[in-house]
Structures are given as structure tokens and as C-alpha cells.
Design an enzyme around this catalytic site. Structure first.
Site, PDB file in Angstrom:
ATOM      1  N   CYS A  48      12.676 -10.829 -10.704  1.00 21.17           N
ATOM      2  CA  CYS A  48      11.357 -10.364 -10.265  1.00 21.17           C
ATOM      3  C   CYS A  48      11.089  -8.906 -10.626  1.00 21.17           C
ATOM      4  O   CYS A  48       9.966  -8.424 -10.439  1.00 21.17           O
ATOM      5  CB  CYS A  48      11.231 -10.548  -8.759  1.00 21.17           C
TER       6      CYS A  48
ATOM      7  N   HIS B 159       5.966  -4.454  -3.824  1.00 20.70           N
ATOM      8  CA  HIS B 159       6.537  -5.735  -4.256  1.00 20.70           C
ATOM      9  C   HIS B 159       6.005  -6.826  -3.336  1.00 20.70           C
ATOM     10  O   HIS B 159       5.583  -7.875  -3.805  1.00 20.70           O
ATOM     11  CB  HIS B 159       8.061  -5.664  -4.239  1.00 20.70           C
TER      12      HIS B 159
ATOM     13  N   GLU C  68      11.167  -3.270   2.327  1.00 24.08           N
ATOM     14  CA  GLU C  68      10.363  -2.386   1.488  1.00 24.08           C
ATOM     15  C   GLU C  68       9.615  -1.360   2.340  1.00 24.08           C
ATOM     16  O   GLU C  68       9.485  -0.195   1.948  1.00 24.08           O
ATOM     17  CB  GLU C  68       9.388  -3.200   0.649  1.00 24.08           C
TER      18      GLU C  68
ATOM     19  N   LYS D 102       0.117  -9.632  -4.522  1.00 25.42           N
ATOM     20  CA  LYS D 102       0.713 -10.981  -4.502  1.00 25.42           C
ATOM     21  C   LYS D 102       0.023 -11.862  -3.464  1.00 25.42           C
ATOM     22  O   LYS D 102       0.159 -13.091  -3.513  1.00 25.42           O
ATOM     23  CB  LYS D 102       2.209 -10.909  -4.230  1.00 25.42           C
TER      24      LYS D 102
ATOM     25  N   HIS E 247       3.615 -14.906  -6.404  1.00 24.58           N
ATOM     26  CA  HIS E 247       4.706 -14.146  -7.023  1.00 24.58           C
ATOM     27  C   HIS E 247       4.952 -14.684  -8.417  1.00 24.58           C
ATOM     28  O   HIS E 247       5.472 -15.780  -8.603  1.00 24.58           O
ATOM     29  CB  HIS E 247       5.962 -14.260  -6.177  1.00 24.58           C
TER      30      HIS E 247
ATOM     31  N   PHE F 207      15.950 -10.617  -7.557  1.00 20.44           N
ATOM     32  CA  PHE F 207      17.231 -11.268  -7.283  1.00 20.44           C
ATOM     33  C   PHE F 207      18.297 -10.623  -8.175  1.00 20.44           C
ATOM     34  O   PHE F 207      18.046 -10.293  -9.329  1.00 20.44           O
ATOM     35  CB  PHE F 207      17.158 -12.760  -7.587  1.00 20.44           C
TER      36      PHE F 207
END
Length: 413
Positions: free
Chosen positions: A164, A303, A314, A335, A340, A399
Site C-alpha cells: 500500500c 493513509h 496514524e 479513501k 483503498h 503491509f
């Protein structure tokens, strides 16, 4: 060594909320939700029913039918966005040194649908009967390669595969490559198309996706009822240029690219560090790279995946870096509209951040209803707003513990 200045001169996109950069940004300004029931396959036997697909997509509306036939869907998206970015920029390849023009385009998964289809074909007819185009269509770097062939860019051509964070790594790496003197122009961004039974099943069993069947309560970053992300698809490509190179040809400029920071949590395959320290360090590095202070930043495109761990972590990372200034920042997650988009996410969000600076507008976090004390920043809830912006930060956390942050500045001649 003197650091050269880098600017964004062209943008292109195809997303769940628009077939171009202009359409996608206008939809983001309007708070359009791109989440809807999956149409790519029958979801009857799967728990997850929603995704953020590119709507009403017909390849022949954008690409020659013959060339599209041997491009996987993620490559098609990337090519469409790259051609738009070049056209938008007014870049003339005949007047450029193409050995100093390159491509960096990420994809997290590549052509997974092709892999599923060819595996079925191999099981049925024998694996020596799979398509000879299977490998060259499916590998993650092929979007970058096809863009380079199409544009004639002969410099560095690369594909960061950092889940990501890939889109942010692609644009950040391109920024440094130009800034440090290795290139004059770079097409950069990300592309993804992984709304497939296998991908959705895999993300479902690891409990990453929401199982909500209500599109308005599915991708809900920072909301206390968030329960996982919504898988999105699409692409965004930016043309970055060295400032003098852009000015010499009279290019329009969207924003200046001023900072980039990258770290790794070195902690867990999928979970972020609970204290958000890896993401915090990436943000701090981006600020330091630009010579900017925390109080200079007006907006963060977060994010903000709509997973419980990410959004809380975050938020904590932002507080760590910005201290008291965190309460004065606008921190929204687009998002909430696009879902995503994995390896394309950071590129789309860089594009949105550049346009937020150019137009002085904060896109909203839509469908926000239930405040979460662990996410207590100004998330620009539900309705976007005008704002005088000078610096915008964009975060991506992937990830594998990959963290990337970029810092853009409003263009001031």
C-alpha cells in the site's frame, strides 16, 4: 551537492470516482462515494460484497482494441493515466532528451485476474496450453514498461512493489531521482486492479476488509464504527520535472515537490507499530528533507484506510510529529471515496494533494458519523471546504511495515 527543484506539470488518473484526473478531483470535491456492489464476479459465495471499482469501463473507449487485448487491466489503467498526464503537461518528446526521462510506476499485485484465469485454463487443458502472453501481461513491472515504450522514455524504468506504500514510493523515488540530477522528467505513480475472488477472499480471511453491505458505512476512516477497508482499483500518474526544464518549455505547474521520507516498522507482516512511530519517522523525514517545520503544514491526506489499527496509529503518529499543531491541521482520507487502491493509492492521493494546494480546497472524509476518541483530529467530516493551503503532506503505510510520506508545496513562482 545542490538540490534541484522539482515540480508537478502533468496529471492523469482513472479511479472509482472518475475516468480522468479532472473528473476524479471534481468528484472528490463533491464528496462522491465510489463504493458499490461488486460487478466483476458473482459474490454469492463470499462474505464481502462491496468494492470501489472503476465504473462503466470499456477499454476500447480509451485504447486501441488491438493494443488493449494484450494489456492486463492494471496496465490499461496505467497507460490511460500516463497518456493523460503527458497530454495535460504539453510535454513534447521530440524536444526532450529521452535518455534523461524515466518511469517509476508501482503495482502491489499486478494482474491477479490473469493468474486466476490462466490457472483455471491450465487445470482444464494442461499447463503447457496457458497463454504465451500470461507472464508478460501479468508481472507487476509491465505497467511501467509499457508506459516507457509508449512514451519513448529511455531513462530509469522501475516498479516499487511495497504494497500500500508503492504509489508513494514511486512518486517519492522519482522526485529524488530528478532532484539529485539523474533525470529531467519522470512519469510516476501507481496502478492496481485486484477486485477478484482470490484477492477479496484473501483479504477477507485475514480480516482486513469490511463486511458491511451499506456503501455509506463501508469505507469510513476515523469513524468509531470502522471495520476494515474497501478494495479499490484504478491508476494515477504524475509527470515530474526539474523546475528549469519545466520553465524552459513554458509548462504549467500544479505544485512543487519538496520532501520525501521512508521508513520500515520492522515489526509485523501486516500490523503497524501500535505507537505509530514508523509512520511518524517517515513524516519527520519528509519535513527534514524539505527543510520545513511541522507548523508549516496545513493539510495531511492521510493513509486513513478505515481499519481500526491504522487510523488510530496514524492519528498517534501525527500527534507525535506535530504536537500541538496537530489540532490545527486538516487530516482527511480520500479513501472514504475511492476505497483503498493498494499500489495506486499513494499516487492518487499525491494527485489530490497537489490539486488541494492549487485550488485551496480540502477534500472531505465522507460518510463520517461516529467520532472516535482515538482519532480526534480535524478529519474534514463529510463536507469539503475552502482553505488557504501552503504545504500538504500525504502518507502511505503498507503491509510489510513500509511507511512513506511526501511533502508538496503550493507553487509560488
Amino acid at each position: 551537492m545542490e538540490k534541484r527543484r522539482v515540480v508537478i506539470t502533468g496529471i492523469g488518473a482513472i479511479t472509482p470516482i472518475g475516468h480522468s484526473a479532472t473528473e476524479s478531483w471534481q468528484a472528490a470535491r463533491n464528496g462522491v462515494c465510489g463504493v458499490a456492489p461488486i460487478t466483476a464476479y458473482d459474490t454469492a459465495d463470499q462474505r464481502v460484497k462491496l468494492a470501489a471499482e472503476v465504473k462503466d469501463y470499456q477499454p476500447e473507449n480509451f485504447l486501441d482494441k488491438k493494443e488493449a487485448k494484450h494489456m492486463a487491466r492494471f496496465t490499461q489503467f496505467a497507460m490511460i493515466a500516463a497518456r493523460e498526464a503527458l497530454q495535460d503537461s504539453g510535454f513534447n518528446a521530440e524536444q526532450a532528451n529521452l535518455d534523461r526521462c524515466g518511469v517509476i510506476v508501482s503495482s502491489g499485485i499486478g494482474a491477479l485476474q490473469n493468474t486466476e484465469d490462466e490457472h483455471d485454463r491450465g487445470r482444464e487443458k494442461g499447463f503447457d496450453r496457458v497463454s504465451p502472453f500470461y507472464i508478460p501481461m501479468s508481472i507487476c513491472n509491465m505497467a511501467a514498461g509499457r508506459i516507457a515504450i509508449d512514451a519513448g522514455f529511455r531513462g530509469m524504468c522501475s516498479c516499487p512493489v511495497t504494497a500500500c506504500a508503492g504509489g508513494t514510493n514511486a512518486v517519492g523515488d522519482a522526485f529524488h531521482y530528478i532532484r539529485d540530477g539523474y533525470a529531467d522528467a519522470m512519469l510516476c505513480g501507481g496502478s492496481e486492479s485486484a477486485v477478484t475472488p482470490l484477492a477479496v477472499g484473501g483479504f477477507t480471511t485475514m480480516k482486513a476488509l469490511t463486511q458491511s453491505e451499506d456503501p455509506s458505512r463501508a469505507s469510513i476512516p476515523f469513524d468509531a464504527e470502522r471495520s476494515g477497508f474497501v478494495l479499490g482499483e484504478g491508476a494515477a500518474i504524475l509527470l515530474l520535472e526539474e523546475l528549469g526544464h519545466a520553465q524552459a518549455r513554458g509548462a504549467k505547474i500544479y505544485a512543487e515537490f519538496v520532501g520525501y521520507g521512508v521508513t520500515c516498522d520492522a515489526y509485523h507482516m501486516t500490523a503497524p507499530l501500535p505507537d505509530g512511530s514508523g509512520g511518524a519517522k517517515a513524516m519527520a523525514l519528509a519535513l527534514a528533507d524539505a527543510g520545513a517545520k511541522p507548523e508549516d503544514v496545513d493539510y495531511i491526506n492521510a493513509h486513513g484506510t478505515s481499519t481500526p489499527l491504522n487510523d488510530a496509529g496514524e492519528t498517534l503518529a501525527i500527534k507525535t510529529v506535530f504536537g500541538n499543531h496537530a489540532k490545527k491541521l486538516a487530516v482527511s482520507s480520500t479513501k472514504s471515496m475511492t476505497g483503498h487502491m493498494l499500489g495506486a493509492a499513494g499516487a492518487v492521493e499525491a494527485l489530490f494533494s497537489a490539486l488541494a494546494l492549487k485550488e485551496g480546497y480540502l477534500p472531505a472524509t465522507i460518510n463520517y458519523q461516529v467520532p472516535d476518541p482515538a482519532c480526534d483530529l480535524d478529519v474534514v467530516p463529510n463536507v469539503g471546504r475552502d482553505s488557504d493551503l501552503r504545504y500538504a503532506l500525504s502518507n502511505s503505510l503498507g503491509f510489510g511495515g513500509h511507511n512513506g510520506s511526501i511533502l508538496l508545496k503550493k507553487w509560488e513562482a
